[in-house]
Design a protein around this motif. Structure first.
Motif, PDB file in Angstrom:
ATOM      1  N   ALA A  36       0.827  -1.214   0.000  1.00 53.55           N
ATOM      2  CA  ALA A  36       0.000   0.000   0.000  1.00 53.55           C
ATOM      3  C   ALA A  36       0.858   1.258   0.000  1.00 53.55           C
ATOM      4  O   ALA A  36       0.607   2.199  -0.764  1.00 53.55           O
ATOM      5  CB  ALA A  36      -0.926  -0.006   1.218  1.00 53.55           C
ATOM      6  N   ILE A  37       1.896   1.283   0.833  1.00 53.92           N
ATOM      7  CA  ILE A  37       2.733   2.477   0.929  1.00 53.92           C
ATOM      8  C   ILE A  37       3.495   2.706  -0.374  1.00 53.92           C
ATOM      9  O   ILE A  37       3.633   3.849  -0.827  1.00 53.92           O
ATOM     10  CB  ILE A  37       3.673   2.375   2.145  1.00 53.92           C
ATOM     11  CG1 ILE A  37       2.836   2.485   3.427  1.00 53.92           C
ATOM     12  CG2 ILE A  37       4.749   3.450   2.114  1.00 53.92           C
ATOM     13  CD1 ILE A  37       3.571   2.129   4.687  1.00 53.92           C
ATOM     14  N   MET A  38       3.966   1.640  -1.008  1.00 61.69           N
ATOM     15  CA  MET A  38       4.665   1.797  -2.288  1.00 61.69           C
ATOM     16  C   MET A  38       3.741   2.374  -3.352  1.00 61.69           C
ATOM     17  O   MET A  38       4.162   3.158  -4.199  1.00 61.69           O
ATOM     18  CB  MET A  38       5.245   0.457  -2.763  1.00 61.69           C
ATOM     19  CG  MET A  38       6.407  -0.052  -1.951  1.00 61.69           C
ATOM     20  SD  MET A  38       7.805   1.074  -1.959  1.00 61.69           S
ATOM     21  CE  MET A  38       7.817   1.625  -0.274  1.00 61.69           C
ATOM     22  N   LYS A  39       2.463   2.005  -3.304  1.00 59.90           N
ATOM     23  CA  LYS A  39       1.499   2.567  -4.250  1.00 59.90           C
ATOM     24  C   LYS A  39       1.203   4.033  -3.919  1.00 59.90           C
ATOM     25  O   LYS A  39       1.070   4.869  -4.807  1.00 59.90           O
ATOM     26  CB  LYS A  39       0.222   1.739  -4.256  1.00 59.90           C
ATOM     27  CG  LYS A  39       0.339   0.423  -5.003  1.00 59.90           C
ATOM     28  CD  LYS A  39      -0.963  -0.354  -4.921  1.00 59.90           C
ATOM     29  CE  LYS A  39      -1.004  -1.600  -5.759  1.00 59.90           C
ATOM     30  NZ  LYS A  39       0.171  -2.410  -5.851  1.00 59.90           N
ATOM     31  N   ILE A  40       1.084   4.340  -2.639  1.00 56.54           N
ATOM     32  CA  ILE A  40       0.751   5.712  -2.234  1.00 56.54           C
ATOM     33  C   ILE A  40       1.880   6.679  -2.582  1.00 56.54           C
ATOM     34  O   ILE A  40       1.629   7.790  -3.063  1.00 56.54           O
ATOM     35  CB  ILE A  40       0.415   5.768  -0.726  1.00 56.54           C
ATOM     36  CG1 ILE A  40      -0.921   5.043  -0.476  1.00 56.54           C
ATOM     37  CG2 ILE A  40       0.336   7.206  -0.236  1.00 56.54           C
ATOM     38  CD1 ILE A  40      -1.246   4.817   0.979  1.00 56.54           C
ATOM     39  N   ILE A  41       3.128   6.267  -2.353  1.00 60.20           N
ATOM     40  CA  ILE A  41       4.246   7.170  -2.643  1.00 60.20           C
ATOM     41  C   ILE A  41       4.675   7.097  -4.108  1.00 60.20           C
ATOM     42  O   ILE A  41       5.621   7.757  -4.514  1.00 60.20           O
ATOM     43  CB  ILE A  41       5.452   6.909  -1.720  1.00 60.20           C
ATOM     44  CG1 ILE A  41       6.056   5.527  -1.978  1.00 60.20           C
ATOM     45  CG2 ILE A  41       5.081   7.096  -0.267  1.00 60.20           C
ATOM     46  CD1 ILE A  41       7.373   5.290  -1.272  1.00 60.20           C
ATOM     47  N   SER A  46       6.450  -0.128  -8.294  1.00 58.26           N
ATOM     48  CA  SER A  46       5.035  -0.386  -8.062  1.00 58.26           C
ATOM     49  C   SER A  46       4.183   0.195  -9.191  1.00 58.26           C
ATOM     50  O   SER A  46       3.255  -0.456  -9.683  1.00 58.26           O
ATOM     51  CB  SER A  46       4.621   0.215  -6.721  1.00 58.26           C
ATOM     52  OG  SER A  46       3.279  -0.052  -6.454  1.00 58.26           O
ATOM     53  N   VAL A  47       4.508   1.404  -9.614  1.00 56.76           N
ATOM     54  CA  VAL A  47       3.764   2.041 -10.707  1.00 56.76           C
ATOM     55  C   VAL A  47       3.970   1.248 -12.000  1.00 56.76           C
ATOM     56  O   VAL A  47       3.009   0.963 -12.724  1.00 56.76           O
ATOM     57  CB  VAL A  47       4.198   3.514 -10.881  1.00 56.76           C
ATOM     58  CG1 VAL A  47       3.603   4.121 -12.143  1.00 56.76           C
ATOM     59  CG2 VAL A  47       3.822   4.330  -9.658  1.00 56.76           C
ATOM     60  N   GLY A  62      -4.935   5.760  -5.441  1.00 58.93           N
ATOM     61  CA  GLY A  62      -6.246   5.378  -4.903  1.00 58.93           C
ATOM     62  C   GLY A  62      -6.283   3.919  -4.489  1.00 58.93           C
ATOM     63  O   GLY A  62      -6.866   3.570  -3.455  1.00 58.93           O
ATOM     64  N   LEU A  63      -5.652   3.076  -5.293  1.00 58.02           N
ATOM     65  CA  LEU A  63      -5.563   1.663  -4.923  1.00 58.02           C
ATOM     66  C   LEU A  63      -4.770   1.486  -3.631  1.00 58.02           C
ATOM     67  O   LEU A  63      -5.142   0.693  -2.762  1.00 58.02           O
ATOM     68  CB  LEU A  63      -4.883   0.863  -6.043  1.00 58.02           C
ATOM     69  CG  LEU A  63      -5.676   0.636  -7.316  1.00 58.02           C
ATOM     70  CD1 LEU A  63      -4.794   0.012  -8.382  1.00 58.02           C
ATOM     71  CD2 LEU A  63      -6.871  -0.248  -7.023  1.00 58.02           C
ATOM     72  N   LEU A  67      -6.138  -0.072  -0.104  1.00 53.84           N
ATOM     73  CA  LEU A  67      -5.473  -1.194   0.550  1.00 53.84           C
ATOM     74  C   LEU A  67      -4.989  -0.811   1.941  1.00 53.84           C
ATOM     75  O   LEU A  67      -5.091  -1.613   2.877  1.00 53.84           O
ATOM     76  CB  LEU A  67      -4.308  -1.693  -0.306  1.00 53.84           C
ATOM     77  CG  LEU A  67      -3.539  -2.892   0.238  1.00 53.84           C
ATOM     78  CD1 LEU A  67      -4.461  -4.081   0.470  1.00 53.84           C
ATOM     79  CD2 LEU A  67      -2.411  -3.263  -0.712  1.00 53.84           C
ATOM     80  N   LEU A  68      -4.503   0.399   2.126  1.00 59.03           N
ATOM     81  CA  LEU A  68      -4.042   0.852   3.432  1.00 59.03           C
ATOM     82  C   LEU A  68      -5.188   0.866   4.445  1.00 59.03           C
ATOM     83  O   LEU A  68      -5.040   0.389   5.576  1.00 59.03           O
ATOM     84  CB  LEU A  68      -3.408   2.240   3.326  1.00 59.03           C
ATOM     85  CG  LEU A  68      -2.863   2.828   4.632  1.00 59.03           C
ATOM     86  CD1 LEU A  68      -1.711   1.979   5.162  1.00 59.03           C
ATOM     87  CD2 LEU A  68      -2.419   4.266   4.406  1.00 59.03           C
ATOM     88  N   ILE A  69      -6.331   1.394   4.052  1.00 58.09           N
ATOM     89  CA  ILE A  69      -7.496   1.443   4.948  1.00 58.09           C
ATOM     90  C   ILE A  69      -7.937   0.031   5.326  1.00 58.09           C
ATOM     91  O   ILE A  69      -8.182  -0.265   6.504  1.00 58.09           O
ATOM     92  CB  ILE A  69      -8.647   2.240   4.305  1.00 58.09           C
ATOM     93  CG1 ILE A  69      -8.271   3.720   4.233  1.00 58.09           C
ATOM     94  CG2 ILE A  69      -9.956   2.052   5.075  1.00 58.09           C
ATOM     95  CD1 ILE A  69      -9.194   4.558   3.377  1.00 58.09           C
ATOM     96  N   ALA A  70      -8.030  -0.858   4.341  1.00 64.76           N
ATOM     97  CA  ALA A  70      -8.443  -2.234   4.619  1.00 64.76           C
ATOM     98  C   ALA A  70      -7.436  -2.937   5.535  1.00 64.76           C
ATOM     99  O   ALA A  70      -7.821  -3.686   6.440  1.00 64.76           O
ATOM    100  CB  ALA A  70      -8.610  -3.005   3.316  1.00 64.76           C
TER     101      ALA A  70
END
Length: 135
Positions: A36-41, A46-47, A62-63, A67-70
């Motif tokens: 999740a963190i790799m997607k957020i940053i 990851s991209v 957004g993904l 995932l972070l919230i879940a």
């Protein structure tokens, strides 16, 4: 007639099962938080991997937030079942995407199984819902 409440089953798991459940949960949480963190940053790898699977680059954060919230919900004992359901929904989407692009899809299935095995070992009420019995 009263409806039985499966959540009233407070018979605790054995100490070994409880610890095993938390160890499995911890490993799953660490992996999911990392993803999740790799997607957020917007980590380059990851991209790149997400774009290869067909996701538009502008949707990757957004993904990650989803995932972070879940994952946070799964890590909190009171909301662990809700988090487990949301993570399995997320993983179901991952399986669908991987099938669509003809990529190996066994990892999200194994992760979903581990999520529920850990919940089964940690939460006594889940044993009432899925009563595996010895013959």
């Amino acid at each position: 007639m009263e409806t039985p409440n499966v959540y009233l089953n407070k018979k605790p798991s054995s100490k070994g099962a409880f610890i095993t459940g938390w160890v499995i949960s911890g490993l799953c949480i660490l992996f999911l938080l990392f993803d999740a963190i790799m997607k957020i940053i917007l980590n380059h790898y990851s991209v790149e991997g997400s774009v290869q699977l067909g996701w538009p680059a502008e949707h990757i954060q957004g993904l990650g937030i989803t995932l972070l919230i879940a994952t946070i919900l799964y890590a909190i004992p009171r909301t662990a079942v809700l988090g487990g359901v949301l993570i399995c929904c997320y993983l179901g989407g991952a399986v669908a995407i991987m099938v669509r692009v003809n990529a190996p899809f066994y990892f999200p299935i194994i992760m979903g199984i581990l999520i529920w095995v850990s919940l089964y070992l940690r939460i006594p009420a889940i044993k009432s819902i899925f009563p595996f019995v010895k013959n």
